[in-house]
Enzyme design. Structure first.
Site, mmCIF file in Angstrom:
data_model
loop_
_atom_site.group_PDB
_atom_site.id
_atom_site.type_symbol
_atom_site.label_atom_id
_atom_site.label_comp_id
_atom_site.label_asym_id
_atom_site.label_seq_id
_atom_site.Cartn_x
_atom_site.Cartn_y
_atom_site.Cartn_z
ATOM 1 N N GLY A 1 0.847 -1.199 0.000
ATOM 2 C CA GLY A 1 0.000 0.000 0.000
ATOM 3 C C GLY A 1 0.874 1.238 0.000
ATOM 4 O O GLY A 1 1.566 1.522 0.980
ATOM 5 N N GLY B 1 -0.152 4.400 -0.306
ATOM 6 C CA GLY B 1 -1.032 5.560 -0.163
ATOM 7 C C GLY B 1 -0.533 6.482 0.940
ATOM 8 O O GLY B 1 0.662 6.505 1.257
ATOM 9 N N CYS C 1 -11.294 9.080 7.418
ATOM 10 C CA CYS C 1 -11.239 8.208 8.601
ATOM 11 C C CYS C 1 -12.402 8.340 9.573
ATOM 12 O O CYS C 1 -13.032 7.335 9.918
ATOM 13 C CB CYS C 1 -9.939 8.448 9.347
ATOM 14 S SG CYS C 1 -8.504 7.886 8.437
ATOM 15 N N PHE D 1 -10.273 18.451 2.589
ATOM 16 C CA PHE D 1 -11.051 18.244 3.832
ATOM 17 C C PHE D 1 -10.449 18.964 5.025
ATOM 18 O O PHE D 1 -11.098 19.134 6.041
ATOM 19 C CB PHE D 1 -11.261 16.753 4.107
ATOM 20 C CG PHE D 1 -10.105 16.056 4.771
ATOM 21 C CD1 PHE D 1 -9.042 15.563 4.039
ATOM 22 C CD2 PHE D 1 -10.086 15.884 6.153
ATOM 23 C CE1 PHE D 1 -7.980 14.923 4.653
ATOM 24 C CE2 PHE D 1 -9.029 15.234 6.782
ATOM 25 C CZ PHE D 1 -7.975 14.762 6.028
HETATM 26 P P1 NAD Z 1 -4.964 4.974 0.440
HETATM 27 O O1 NAD Z 1 -6.193 4.676 -0.308
HETATM 28 O O2 NAD Z 1 -4.305 6.306 0.303
HETATM 29 O O3 NAD Z 1 -3.849 3.890 0.110
HETATM 30 C C1 NAD Z 1 -4.089 2.515 0.038
HETATM 31 C C2 NAD Z 1 -3.244 1.928 -1.090
HETATM 32 O O4 NAD Z 1 -3.314 0.512 -1.030
HETATM 33 C C3 NAD Z 1 -3.710 2.317 -2.490
HETATM 34 O O5 NAD Z 1 -2.649 2.941 -3.197
HETATM 35 C C4 NAD Z 1 -4.131 0.992 -3.131
HETATM 36 O O6 NAD Z 1 -3.853 0.915 -4.517
HETATM 37 C C5 NAD Z 1 -3.304 -0.002 -2.349
HETATM 38 N N1 NAD Z 1 -3.849 -1.371 -2.341
HETATM 39 C C6 NAD Z 1 -5.136 -1.752 -2.089
HETATM 40 N N2 NAD Z 1 -5.232 -3.090 -2.142
HETATM 41 C C7 NAD Z 1 -4.002 -3.575 -2.421
HETATM 42 C C8 NAD Z 1 -3.477 -4.888 -2.589
HETATM 43 N N3 NAD Z 1 -4.245 -5.963 -2.443
HETATM 44 N N4 NAD Z 1 -2.163 -5.007 -2.878
HETATM 45 C C9 NAD Z 1 -1.371 -3.923 -3.012
HETATM 46 N N5 NAD Z 1 -1.810 -2.663 -2.855
HETATM 47 C C10 NAD Z 1 -3.113 -2.484 -2.559
HETATM 48 O O7 NAD Z 1 -5.320 4.714 1.972
HETATM 49 P P2 NAD Z 1 -4.700 5.415 3.273
HETATM 50 O O8 NAD Z 1 -5.343 6.735 3.485
HETATM 51 O O9 NAD Z 1 -3.223 5.299 3.224
HETATM 52 O O10 NAD Z 1 -5.266 4.456 4.417
HETATM 53 C C11 NAD Z 1 -4.781 3.136 4.561
HETATM 54 C C12 NAD Z 1 -5.272 2.575 5.882
HETATM 55 O O11 NAD Z 1 -4.775 3.350 6.967
HETATM 56 C C13 NAD Z 1 -6.791 2.589 6.040
HETATM 57 O O12 NAD Z 1 -7.175 1.456 6.763
HETATM 58 C C14 NAD Z 1 -7.048 3.832 6.875
HETATM 59 O O13 NAD Z 1 -8.213 3.738 7.644
HETATM 60 C C15 NAD Z 1 -5.839 3.861 7.771
HETATM 61 N N6 NAD Z 1 -5.449 5.187 8.256
HETATM 62 C C16 NAD Z 1 -5.471 6.272 7.427
HETATM 63 C C17 NAD Z 1 -5.067 7.521 7.890
HETATM 64 C C18 NAD Z 1 -5.083 8.732 7.003
HETATM 65 O O14 NAD Z 1 -4.944 9.829 7.521
HETATM 66 N N7 NAD Z 1 -5.252 8.610 5.706
HETATM 67 C C19 NAD Z 1 -4.615 7.647 9.198
HETATM 68 C C20 NAD Z 1 -4.581 6.525 10.014
HETATM 69 C C21 NAD Z 1 -4.995 5.289 9.533
HETATM 70 C C1 UDX Z 2 -7.750 11.738 11.841
HETATM 71 C C2 UDX Z 2 -7.120 11.578 13.232
HETATM 72 O O1 UDX Z 2 -6.823 12.883 13.763
HETATM 73 C C3 UDX Z 2 -5.870 10.753 13.164
HETATM 74 O O2 UDX Z 2 -5.337 10.550 14.463
HETATM 75 C C4 UDX Z 2 -6.206 9.418 12.523
HETATM 76 O O3 UDX Z 2 -5.057 8.622 12.420
HETATM 77 C C5 UDX Z 2 -6.844 9.615 11.157
HETATM 78 O O4 UDX Z 2 -8.001 10.456 11.281
HETATM 79 P P1 UDX Z 2 -7.280 13.277 9.732
HETATM 80 O O5 UDX Z 2 -8.635 12.866 9.316
HETATM 81 O O6 UDX Z 2 -6.166 13.154 8.777
HETATM 82 O O7 UDX Z 2 -6.838 12.462 11.038
HETATM 83 O O8 UDX Z 2 -7.312 14.812 10.195
HETATM 84 P P2 UDX Z 2 -7.861 15.596 11.478
HETATM 85 O O9 UDX Z 2 -6.912 16.674 11.771
HETATM 86 O O10 UDX Z 2 -8.222 14.720 12.602
HETATM 87 O O11 UDX Z 2 -9.168 16.292 10.900
HETATM 88 C C6 UDX Z 2 -10.311 15.559 10.527
HETATM 89 C C7 UDX Z 2 -11.438 16.518 10.231
HETATM 90 O O12 UDX Z 2 -11.874 17.176 11.414
HETATM 91 C C8 UDX Z 2 -11.072 17.635 9.256
HETATM 92 O O13 UDX Z 2 -12.151 17.848 8.371
HETATM 93 C C9 UDX Z 2 -10.859 18.826 10.149
HETATM 94 O O14 UDX Z 2 -11.093 20.067 9.518
HETATM 95 C C10 UDX Z 2 -11.887 18.576 11.226
HETATM 96 N N1 UDX Z 2 -11.543 19.222 12.506
HETATM 97 C C11 UDX Z 2 -10.398 18.909 13.143
HETATM 98 C C12 UDX Z 2 -12.439 20.136 13.061
HETATM 99 O O15 UDX Z 2 -13.487 20.418 12.475
HETATM 100 N N2 UDX Z 2 -12.125 20.707 14.250
HETATM 101 C C13 UDX Z 2 -10.983 20.407 14.934
HETATM 102 O O16 UDX Z 2 -10.784 20.963 16.016
HETATM 103 C C14 UDX Z 2 -10.095 19.497 14.355
#
Ligand code: NAD
Ligand code: UDX
Length: 492
Positions: A11, A13, A298, A359
């Site tokens: 992954g 991403g 998330c 966002f």
């Molecule tokens: P993302 O969509 O940006 O990235 C996921 C990647 O995985 C994609 O590029 C996709 O092509 C790849 N993928 C999917 N299936 C695959 C497979 N079978 N083999 C190889 N590659 C594959 O997602 P993200 O935002 O990085 O989130 C990933 C996970 O982390 C989610 O479970 C999410 O809830 C969690 N998470 C996200 C955040 C955040 O801020 N984005 C923070 C904490 C946790």
């Molecule tokens: C969130 C969690 O903060 C992080 O710990 C987790 O791993 C992934 O989900 P993220 O969604 O990337 O992170 O951003 P975050 O800063 O939490 O903001 C989420 C949303 O809440 C945004 O739309 C932001 O504008 C909003 N927000 C945040 C508010 O409206 N008020 C606040 O005080 C803080």
């Protein structure tokens, strides 16, 4: 137990790329290969034209990514080099999943886990297909035992289920271990969050092998995270703690947003109320910023997962409690558009600019953006809408609008601009939907020429500040009227 020197991350991403970059940066003797089933994603990382924008990421990649895939700007490179003295080159983005998996001792699974859109639990349960496909792939390809680290956010019990699946490989002379190591980074501050985590949690099975695997993963983090911040716990707690943390954070935002509605009605100021509440150490100041609603990929999905879990356990009141956090969030989004429309309609105004579509600030990510609700509500009410965002790609915004807002539902054109001044030209009203520093009236980062913008607007020249980024007095001096979220203001 031998130390980990070869890691694969499935992954590439937001989470996979940023986490791998920081682990590689802090562990120069460890080789990290980031793979993805989407070749274009890998290509983008290697081309230097990165698929995501995250402050500080370029600097770190310019140190760790093997040459050809750095793409760091000169200033950033210099800064990062200074910190590390030389390039390490221990991270690669690769399409060769087979080789990366076979070669690795430890594999992070960082794939997407969206809400299911069909089948049992549709709209609430987590779609685990990407996680399951990754684990199946690991089982098929592996000829040696691996530590599989579940970094994706998953429902409680996922690791236990995967362990059963993995047990089927045990006969082939390999024994994989599964750990839960959820990620707490927030977008826009991912690198800072990864470099200075409040805690790292590692969930494992209560066996000797589970503890050994935990120790090996922990040793990677110990390269920069204080030992007392690395917490070992059971698999279920670890998986639930991730959902719980996001639910609690989102709940604070819904709480402050509910109070913003009271403030607007009675003449209190939500920023004053939030500040003094946050001064209570038991409450604390973070995540109390009022907004048009929380967005991102998330919070909503993780609360839905928690609601589904509670429902499945027969805990109706618990499910309803967490659902109310989402209900309030929807209410807040639509409440703001109604408030804005109430100001504009009597004056027969129908052209509006939306500044900020990501966002939150400092990211180009538009997944789950609350700005979409504004666009939808304005379109429903016959507005012409101009959109500008400093980082979100015009193509991605267009794609989202085409998907979510069919042309037939738009009475007037919706256009996306590459500059704020073009988006604001001849509009009756501007809505600031994302708190970008560029929009601030009192920041060095300001890139907007407010005088010129005010000059080129149509009467009544209203600015709706949903993010508390402008000084009302300053814009009023330029002939604009300012309405702020969470503050009452007589106008028109
Ligand atoms: P993302 O969509 O940006 O990235 C996921 C990647 O995985 C994609 O590029 C996709 O092509 C790849 N993928 C999917 N299936 C695959 C497979 N079978 N083999 C190889 N590659 C594959 O997602 P993200 O935002 O990085 O989130 C990933 C996970 O982390 C989610 O479970 C999410 O809830 C969690 N998470 C996200 C955040 C955040 O801020 N984005 C923070 C904490 C946790
Ligand atoms: C969130 C969690 O903060 C992080 O710990 C987790 O791993 C992934 O989900 P993220 O969604 O990337 O992170 O951003 P975050 O800063 O939490 O903001 C989420 C949303 O809440 C945004 O739309 C932001 O504008 C909003 N927000 C945040 C508010 O409206 N008020 C606040 O005080 C803080």
């Amino acid at each position: 137990e031998e130390a980990i020197t070869k890691i694969c991350c499935i992954g590439a991403g937001y989470v996979g790329a940023t986490t791998s970059a920081v682990i590689a940066y802090k562990n120069p003797s460890v080789d990290v290969v980031v793979v993805d089933s989407c070749e274009a994603q890998i290509h983008a990382w290697n081309s230097g034209n990165f698929p995501i924008y995250e402050p500080g990421l370029k600097d770190i990649l310019s140190v760790v990514a093997r040459s050809g895939s750095s793409g760091g700007d000169v200033r950033g490179e210099k800064k990062a080099r200074k910190a590390s003295t030389s390039s390490i080159g221990n991270l690669v983005f690769s399409s060769n999943i087979e080789h990366a998996v076979q070669n690795a001792q430890l594999i992070f699974v960082c794939v997407d886990t969206p809400t299911k859109t069909r089948g049992t639990g549709s709209g609430f349960a987590t779609d685990l297909r990407s996680v399951e496909a990754s684990v199946n792939r690991i089982m098929d390809l592996s000829t040696t035992s691996k530590i599989i680290v579940e970094k994706s956010t998953v429902p409680c019990g996922t690791a236990a289920g995967l362990r059963e699946l993995l047990a089927r490989s045990n006969g082939k002379g390999v024994k994989h271990e599964i750990l839960s190591n959820p990620e707490f980074l927030a977008e826009g501050s991912a690198i800072r969050d990864l470099l200075h985590p409040d805690r790292v949690i590692i969930g494992c099975e209560d066996t000797i092998a589970g503890k050994q695997a935990t120790a090996r993963l922990a040793s990677l983090y110990k390269a920069w995270v204080p030992e007392n911040c690395i917490i070992s716990l059971n698999l279920w707690s670890s998986e639930l703690a991730k959902l719980a943390a996001n639910a609690l954070l989102a709940q604070r935002i819904s709480s402050i947003n509910s109070l913003s509605a009271i403030c607007e009605a009675v003449g209190a100021d939500i920023h004053e109320v939030g500040r003094v509440c946050g001064l209570d150490r038991r409450i604390g100041p973070e995540m109390l910023r009022p907004s048009i609603g929380f967005g991102g990929s998330c919070f909503e999905k993780d609360i839905r997962s928690l609601v589904y879990l509670a429902e499945g356990l027969g805990l109706r009141s618990v499910a309803a409690y967490w659902m109310s956090v989402l209900d309030l969030n929807e209410y807040q989004k639509h409440r703001q558009t109604s408030r804005i429309v109430d100001f504009l309609h009597p004056a027969a105004c129908d052209r509006v600019a939306i500044l900020g579509f990501s966002f939150k600030k400092d990211t180009g990510d538009i997944r789950g953006t609350p700005a979409l609700a504004l666009v939808r509500d304005f379109a429903d009410r016959g507005f012409q809408i101009n959109i500008y965002d400093p980082r979100a790609k015009i193509g991605s915004i267009q794609e989202m609008l085409d998907r979510e807002l069919p042309l037939s539902s738009r009475h007037k054109p919706t256009a996306i601009f590459s500059s704020a001044s073009e988006a604001c030209d001849q509009v009756h009203a501007i809505v600031i939907a994302t708190a970008w520093d560029q929009f601030r009236t009192n920041s060095k980062e300001t890139t907007l020429d407010w005088t010129s913008i005010a000059c080129h607007m149509q009467e009544p020249k209203v600015l709706f500040d949903c993010c508390n980024v402008v000084k009302a007095g300053y814009l009023e001096g330029l002939g604009m009227k300012v309405v702020e979220l969470g503050r009452r203001r007589a106008l028109l």
